[in-house]
Motif scaffolding. Structure first.
Motif, short mmCIF file in Angstrom:
data_model
loop_
_atom_site.label_atom_id
_atom_site.label_comp_id
_atom_site.label_asym_id
_atom_site.label_seq_id
_atom_site.Cartn_x
_atom_site.Cartn_y
_atom_site.Cartn_z
N TRP A 63 8.45 1.56 -1.86
CA TRP A 63 8.64 1.27 -3.24
C TRP A 63 7.40 0.42 -3.70
N VAL A 64 6.87 0.33 -4.84
CA VAL A 64 6.16 -0.55 -5.36
C VAL A 64 7.14 -1.70 -6.19
N ILE A 65 7.46 -2.78 -5.72
CA ILE A 65 8.29 -3.64 -6.57
C ILE A 65 8.08 -5.00 -6.65
N LYS A 66 8.60 -5.70 -7.58
CA LYS A 66 8.08 -7.08 -8.03
C LYS A 66 8.34 -8.06 -6.91
N LYS A 67 7.50 -8.97 -6.85
CA LYS A 67 7.54 -9.78 -5.57
C LYS A 67 8.73 -10.69 -5.42
N GLU A 68 9.57 -10.78 -6.65
CA GLU A 68 10.58 -11.82 -6.86
C GLU A 68 11.72 -11.28 -5.74
N LEU A 69 11.87 -9.74 -5.66
CA LEU A 69 12.86 -9.45 -4.73
C LEU A 69 12.65 -9.73 -3.19
N ARG A 70 11.46 -10.12 -2.87
CA ARG A 70 11.11 -10.44 -1.60
C ARG A 70 11.78 -11.78 -1.39
N LYS A 71 12.14 -12.69 -2.21
CA LYS A 71 13.16 -14.01 -1.75
C LYS A 71 14.75 -13.59 -1.69
N VAL A 72 15.11 -12.33 -2.11
CA VAL A 72 16.62 -12.13 -1.83
C VAL A 72 17.04 -12.27 -0.55
N PRO A 73 17.94 -13.16 -0.10
CA PRO A 73 18.22 -13.23 1.39
C PRO A 73 18.58 -11.98 2.07
N LEU A 74 18.16 -11.71 3.19
CA LEU A 74 18.36 -10.38 3.82
C LEU A 74 17.55 -9.33 3.32
N PHE A 75 18.04 -8.87 2.03
CA PHE A 75 17.52 -7.94 1.33
C PHE A 75 16.04 -7.67 1.40
N GLY A 76 15.47 -8.96 0.82
CA GLY A 76 14.13 -8.99 0.78
C GLY A 76 13.26 -8.84 2.00
N LEU A 77 13.76 -9.50 3.06
CA LEU A 77 13.16 -9.10 4.52
C LEU A 77 13.45 -7.73 5.03
N ALA A 78 14.30 -7.14 4.56
CA ALA A 78 14.46 -5.65 4.90
C ALA A 78 13.60 -4.82 4.15
N LEU A 79 13.36 -5.18 2.81
CA LEU A 79 12.30 -4.40 2.27
C LEU A 79 10.83 -4.82 2.68
N GLU A 80 10.54 -5.95 3.07
CA GLU A 80 9.35 -6.04 3.54
C GLU A 80 9.09 -5.75 4.91
N THR A 81 10.01 -5.54 5.94
CA THR A 81 9.55 -4.91 7.10
C THR A 81 9.62 -3.59 7.09
N SER A 82 10.21 -3.16 5.88
CA SER A 82 10.33 -1.31 5.78
C SER A 82 8.99 -0.74 5.13
N ARG A 83 7.94 -1.66 5.07
CA ARG A 83 6.73 -1.43 4.44
C ARG A 83 6.49 -1.11 3.11
N ASN A 84 7.54 -1.75 2.42
CA ASN A 84 7.37 -1.76 0.84
C ASN A 84 6.18 -2.58 0.37
N LEU A 85 5.89 -2.38 -0.76
CA LEU A 85 4.70 -3.01 -1.39
C LEU A 85 5.29 -3.85 -2.47
N PHE A 86 4.98 -5.20 -2.53
CA PHE A 86 5.27 -6.25 -3.40
C PHE A 86 4.16 -6.29 -4.37
N ILE A 87 4.43 -6.32 -5.78
CA ILE A 87 3.30 -6.72 -6.70
C ILE A 87 3.61 -8.17 -7.37
N ASP A 88 2.75 -8.89 -7.59
CA ASP A 88 2.77 -9.90 -8.43
C ASP A 88 2.07 -9.80 -9.81
N ARG A 89 2.96 -9.48 -10.88
CA ARG A 89 2.49 -8.92 -12.00
C ARG A 89 1.78 -9.78 -12.75
N ALA A 90 1.88 -11.18 -12.14
CA ALA A 90 1.11 -12.20 -13.07
C ALA A 90 -0.32 -12.31 -12.66
N ARG A 91 -0.75 -11.50 -11.53
CA ARG A 91 -2.12 -11.62 -10.93
C ARG A 91 -2.73 -10.44 -11.43
#
Length: 234
Positions: free
Chosen positions: A96-124
């Motif tokens: 997934w290419v997903i908004k960076k805010e989901l990285r902060k969701v407890p457990l769920f965000g870490l699972a997304l990150e370690t699974s090699r999903n890509l986070f995007i900071d739309r403000a940048r």
């Protein structure tokens, strides 16, 4: 009262499945460089959520997918049921290419990150896009990426304007776009509520759209027409 019970039901199971599958997914992700085993864990999660809420998938167009090809998958988005529906319907390894805010969701965000999903900071803006391009280039061979080009869920199920980021990634990476239309998910679980309705969600997989040598705006209009036409044909 029934809607409250439905909301409690889906939230309870989403939390329980997250707690149950979090550790296996993270271990699988850390044990393998590709993230493929971790993706299987997300398929288990998706299957359970859809079964527990009485959602049935009706998929058409799988013949348009070449399992050896890497795609930029672009889909409309109107419901929290869309991600699990796509995980099960496409039969592809993707991230997934997903908004960076989901990285902060407890457990769920870490699972997304370690699974090699890509986070995007739309403000940048363009810097974020360049970061995503680098991330795509580092994915395992044959692994696609999936983006919701509307950038958010639609309130009424109608297609919102498509942001150009996914189209730029496809063009610069010389990757074909795989358009997908999701029909019925808005009726099953509209934005703004956790009260679901059991029923059918249609996943329509369209023929790939070539991006090489074409203007971004031209491709964006073509993909918009493809997704929108199928969305209006029920």
């Amino acid at each position: 009262m029934l809607n409250i019970l439905k909301a409690v039901w889906i939230l309870f199971w989403a939390a329980l499945l997250t707690l149950t599958l979090f550790l296996p997914i993270v271990i699988a992700a850390l044990a393998g460089r590709s993230g493929n085993a971790a993706f299987f864990g997300t398929q288990v999660y998706a299957w359970c959520i859809l079964k527990l809420t009485g959602i049935r998938l009706r998929v058409s167009g799988r013949e348009h997918i070449d399992p050896t090809q890497r795609y930029v998958i672009l889909s409309n988005h109107a419901s929290y049921f869309d991600p699990p529906a796509l995980v099960l319907a496409l039969g592809l390894q993707y991230r997934w290419v997903i908004k960076k805010e989901l990285r902060k969701v407890p457990l769920f965000g870490l699972a997304l990150e370690t699974s090699r999903n890509l986070f995007i900071d739309r403000a940048r803006g363009s810097d974020a896009l360049e970061s995503i391009k680098r991330g795509v280039a580092q994915l395992p061979e044959g692994t696609s990426i999936l983006i919701f080009p509307e950038g958010t869920r639609s309130w009424d199920g109608q297609l919102l304007p498509l942001k150009k980021g996914g189209f730029v990634i496809a063009r610069d990476g010389k990757l074909p776009i795989l358009p997908v239309t999701i029909r019925g998910s808005h009726d099953r679980l509209p934005k703004g509520t956790a009260a679901f309705s059991p029923g059918i969600i249609d996943i329509v997989i369209h023929p790939p759209v070539v991006t090489a040598g074409r203007e971004v705006e031209e491709v964006r209009e073509e993909v918009k027409g493809i997704i929108e036409d199928a969305l209006l044909t029920e």
